[in-house]
Design an enzyme around this catalytic site. Structure first.
Site, PDB file in Angstrom:
ATOM      1  N   GLY A 154       0.761  -1.238   0.075  1.00  9.37           N
ATOM      2  CA  GLY A 154      -0.040  -0.152   0.127  1.00  9.37           C
ATOM      3  C   GLY A 154       0.713   1.320  -0.234  1.00  9.37           C
ATOM      4  N   SER A 155       0.296   2.377   0.501  1.00  7.97           N
ATOM      5  CA  SER A 155       0.833   3.586   0.513  1.00  7.97           C
ATOM      6  C   SER A 155       2.080   3.652   1.531  1.00  7.97           C
ATOM      7  CB  SER A 155       0.029   4.598   0.675  1.00  7.97           C
ATOM      8  OG  SER A 155      -0.419   4.609   2.029  1.00  7.97           O
ATOM      9  N   GLY A 214       2.244   2.067   5.299  1.00  3.34           N
ATOM     10  CA  GLY A 214       3.879   1.351   5.572  1.00  3.34           C
ATOM     11  C   GLY A 214       4.341   1.723   7.028  1.00  3.34           C
ATOM     12  N   GLU A 222       5.748  -3.707   0.950  1.00  3.13           N
ATOM     13  CA  GLU A 222       5.880  -2.999  -0.279  1.00  3.13           C
ATOM     14  C   GLU A 222       5.124  -2.057  -0.903  1.00  3.13           C
ATOM     15  OE1 GLU A 222       5.106  -2.900  -4.176  1.00  3.13           O
ATOM     16  OE2 GLU A 222       3.808  -4.493  -3.884  1.00  3.13           O
ATOM     17  N   CYS A 259       2.070   0.249  -8.621  1.00  3.79           N
ATOM     18  CA  CYS A 259       3.127   0.755  -7.729  1.00  3.79           C
ATOM     19  C   CYS A 259       4.309   0.989  -8.717  1.00  3.79           C
ATOM     20  CB  CYS A 259       3.382  -0.159  -6.487  1.00  3.79           C
ATOM     21  SG  CYS A 259       3.484  -1.859  -6.651  1.00  3.79           S
TER      22      CYS A 259
HETATM   23  C1  UN1 Z   1       1.731  -3.479  -7.551  1.00  4.85           C
HETATM   24  O1  UN1 Z   1       1.455  -2.395  -8.309  1.00  4.85           O
HETATM   25  O2  UN1 Z   1       1.498  -3.620  -6.507  1.00  4.85           O
HETATM   26  O3  UN1 Z   1       5.010  -5.657 -12.078  1.00  4.85           O
HETATM   27  C2  UN1 Z   1       1.973  -4.947  -8.064  1.00  4.85           C
HETATM   28  C3  UN1 Z   1       3.928  -5.178 -11.989  1.00  4.85           C
HETATM   29  C4  UN1 Z   1       3.007  -6.480 -11.749  1.00  4.85           C
HETATM   30  C5  UN1 Z   1       2.773  -6.417 -10.135  1.00  4.85           C
HETATM   31  C6  UN1 Z   1       2.646  -4.706  -9.472  1.00  4.85           C
HETATM   32  N1  UN1 Z   1       3.334  -7.736 -12.133  1.00  4.85           N
HETATM   33  O4  UN1 Z   1       3.427  -4.201 -12.542  1.00  4.85           O
END
Ligand code: UN1
Length: 512
Positions: free
Chosen positions: A243-244, A248, A265, A299
């Site tokens: 998440g953000s 975190g 993450e 992300c």
């Molecule tokens: C995410 O955005 O939290 O690498 C995961 C990627 C994807 C996973 C993203 N396999 O863009």
């Protein structure tokens, strides 16, 4: 469309009426605390879902602890067999689950299916892993002694996942956690609980068919208060949270205060460096998919393009032309490239970021805006946009979960790498070049400071086989492939003396 969604819900075991129910024991809610789930695709109510209370949470923890005492004694390859069966069920449900991901979350159908494919892939990976939870053997410094290490399960693994990958990130964590002998408690984003219920049902069916307790895989639907309970709960041996950065930091503080383990993450602020030696056609696909895929809500989304001054204008023109061809609309219609943002708060954040960018000196070469009309009646559809900006601008330093792309120019590769690294986040990065020296420099100790560094590939779309995660404010955790499994187990070092004496290490004399 309404009809076809109801068929999808039914096929996934979710009732087509407006109330989500489950036969699974391990997700909770007794119509005390109903939350409406609205699709960003058309603004329609898909379901109402019961959110768990603190008491519900305690009951789930109890269930999962009971299940752990059974599951940890199942041999790892047999645990792998259960995950293999889950992978098979996911294959059977790929079409429907991917569609529900798309409808509940708003990403394109292709990406919804891609997400389910990631789940299948990690199941395959975990099945193999279940026979490869290797420890090392070491040579003892003492005669007739043997040293080795082994890996034991941790216990209950908590998983907090975000709306943008509502099912894949759970599976990265859960599949590894299970083959490692752990049980899991999943708190999905409160924005995407239906896909989570669908997954829970699929796994519950597999467990039931194998006469195993459903508590091996638990689901708790709740908001950040449930997340906080998990973070503070010493019963949660490992908490993996996506998440953000703000979320975190709170998780890290609460888990840290009890000296627990976490995998974080968090946010990314990912850049592609485009050198004068880049293949620009290839670069265009990577950059545009990276920026607008999942409507800029990965992300790993590409937020910054750092372009060599000699090709800046040429590439800028290509980008503007490509953006003009983007089709924005219902993500279930495969002609569209870009679906909606998750909700109206996300739309507001997008508009605020555009305002901030302008105030801070950014120059929009592709303008943003919210789309209106019958096709966009959820109010969540926005135009992907591009601004020329400076890396040090406050808004550029910040991760905005929306399709806003910042362009900047560089002269030397060292300057480009410095810009790429000069943000608080450190998840993904890429260089586009056909020059081996540039590529290797980017990957060297003097290159990218991110957890993921790619050559001639965009920043998003990582494969499950590699360890996934990043540095700095991204949180430092690693999930998914490579040896990320080690974070889900406790390492035990064993020294065995089979001699007739008891020599002490380091040659210490201690005679009685
Ligand atoms: C995410 O955005 O939290 O690498 C995961 C990627 C994807 C996973 C993203 N396999 O863009």
């Amino acid at each position: 469309m309404e009809n076809s969604i109801n068929v999808t819900l039914k096929k996934l075991g979710l009732l087509a009426q407006n109330k989500a129910t489950s036969t699974g024991e391990n997700w909770f809610g007794a119509e005390k605390n109903l939350q409406a789930i609205i699709s960003p695709v058309n603004g329609n109510l898909i379901a109402e879902v019961d959110m768990a209370t603190a008491d519900d949470y305690d009951a789930v923890v109890q269930k999962s602890k009971e299940a752990f005492s059974t599951w940890k004694n199942v041999p790892a390859p047999q645990r792998g067999e259960i995950v293999r069966q889950l992978g098979q069920e996911l294959r059977n449900h790929k079409e429907d689950l991917g569609k529900l991901v798309s409808y509940e979350m708003g990403k394109s159908l292709q990406e919804g299916w891609g997400e389910v494919q990631e789940m299948i892939d990690i199941c395959d990976f975990a099945v193999g892993l279940s026979r490869q939870l290797y420890g090392l053997t070491m040579h003892s410094e003492r005669p007739q002694h043997r040293m080795y290490e082994q890996w034991h399960p941790l216990g209950v693994v908590g998983i907090i996942s975000a709306f943008n990958f509502p099912v894949a990130v759970w599976s990265w964590n859960a599949a590894l956690a299970w083959v490692c002998g752990n049980v899991s408690i999943w708190k999905p984003s409160e924005k995407t609980p239906l896909t989570a219920i669908a997954c829970q049902k699929i796994m519950a069916k597999v467990l039931k068919a194998n006469n195993l307790p459903e508590g091996i895989s638990c689901l708790v639907l709740g908001d950040k208060n449930i997340g906080e309970l998990m973070a503070k709960d010493p019963n949660i041996a490992l908490l993996s949270a996506t998440g953000s950065t703000k979320m975190g930091k709170s998780v890290a503080t609460n888990v840290g205060a009890r000296l627990g383990k976490h995998i974080l993450e968090l946010g990314g602020n990912n850049a592609i460096i485009i050198t004068e030696n880049a293949d620009l056609d290839m670069t265009l696909i990577g950059a545009v998919f990276g920026a607008v895929g999942t409507a800029g809500q990965r992300c790993t989304s590409t937020r910054r393009l750092i372009i060599h001054e000699s090709i800046y204008n040429v590439f800028k023109a290509k980008l503007v032309k490509a953006y003009a061809q983007l089709k924005i609309g219902n993500p279930l219609d495969t002609v569209n490239h870009v679906g909606p943002l998750i909700d109206k708060t996300a739309v507001k954040n997008y508009l605020d970021a555009i305002d901030q960018c302008k105030l801070q000196g950014g120059n929009f070469i592709v303008e943003g805006g919210v789309l209106e009309g019958e096709d966009f009646k959820s109010g969540c559809y926005v135009k992907p946009c591009i601004a020329e900006a400076k890396n040090e601008m406050e808004i550029v330093q910040h991760e905005t979960f929306a399709p806003i792309l910042y362009l900047m120019k560089y002269k030397t590769l060292d300057e480009a790498i410095e810009m790429q690294n000069a943000v608080p986040q450190g998840l993904s990065s890429a260089i586009m070049t056909t020059n081996m020296r540039e590529a290797e420099h980017f990957l060297s100790v003097n290159g990218s400071d991110c957890g993921i560094a790619n050559v001639n590939i965009g920043t998003s779309g990582a494969e499950i086989g590699g360890a996934f995660g990043g540095e700095k404010e991204t949180g430092g955790g690693r999930e998914s492939g490579s040896d990320a499994w080690k974070a889900y187990m406790r390492r035990q070092t064993n020294t065995i003396n089979y001699s007739t004496a008891l020599p002490l290490a380091q040659g210490i004399k201690f005679d009685l």
